[in-house]
Design a protein around this motif. Sequence first.
Motif: not given
Length: 378
Positions: A38-39, A41-43, A45, A49, A54, A88
Amino acid sequence: MTYRPATDGPDLASLTLGVEEEFLLLDAETGESMPVAARVLDGLSGVAHTQSRREFRHSMVEMVTPVLSDLAELRRHLVALRTAAADAAEAAGARLVAVGATPVNETHRTVPDEPRYHAMSRRFGPVAHDPAVCGCHVHVGLPDRELAVQVCNHLRPWLPVVQAITANSPLHDGQDTGHASWRAMQLERWPSIGPTPYFDSAADYDATVADLIKAGIMLDAGMVYWYVRPSAAYPTVEIRVGDVCPTVDDTVLVAGLVRALVATVAADVHDGARAPRIRGCLVSAAHWRAAHDGLDGDLVDLRTGRARPAWDLVDDLFALVTPALERQGDRTYVQDQLARVRAEGTGAVRQRRILDRSACDVRAVLDHLAAQTRPAPV
């Protein structure tokens, strides 16, 4: 059934393709899987992104190329996506590693908090909580679904060869399993994974999938995880037999071979050729041999049912698809990359070489894998 095209069919000299690559997130010190997807994927851009997905484990991420037309373009996208994901991962305290199966340990085996994943967990129990595995899925554009089903039939004799070329998961629980692809062994526990059956038509395919859903073998059509399938989401044939490849060039090699193979057998279907009805047990045995030996031993030639040196079958595959490679402008690249793999070995061979040189230090293997996963700066 004899295939009768409703139109002239797709331009087999310019089939589109796309690639999905699954990666593990590993601890740099212990080699264990880290639940930081999760971290990561959030990282990401921008395009990275948008092109990320997931996956079924908290220690996995998937990067997906757009629909592309040539191998040079595919390579550029793979380089960009792997670089962004590796950055990431490092920001999240992990390393992005292209390896087919969890090499050391997966402590956190809960599924992401999504209804479908929870339903799979309830239905399949401990099988759904095996250590993570990572594949390379190649999509080749083929919008005629009837043609796609017949192409799947024609691909069956050659998929063990593709599997052997991609073998990249010899380790499990910190030890050499003796298999070139341990991922393939883990996946055999799932009831809807394995060699694709022979289907007479698209209607036969759909009826079989419906029966398997009614029987509780699959939750839905998205759980058709056979080694090749008409994609449930896109107008493509999806080849999903291979481990994730260690380097970008390994991935592009496989994509080039697969696209040329699809073009070759699609032309055969258009010409009225029928795929051989090979016994399922023999196809399964050929895939087991490919997972065990990779390219280091023999493979089963499903055209004859006999074992032959693996590289002889690779040479046969290359000869078969050479006309398609030439039409697509890919022959030189694929030929050069096959020569490199012949010299360097598959991903499994490269891992074992590092393991031998380092007195069985798995961390040295993972250092090597992480370095191969991240493309060199351009």
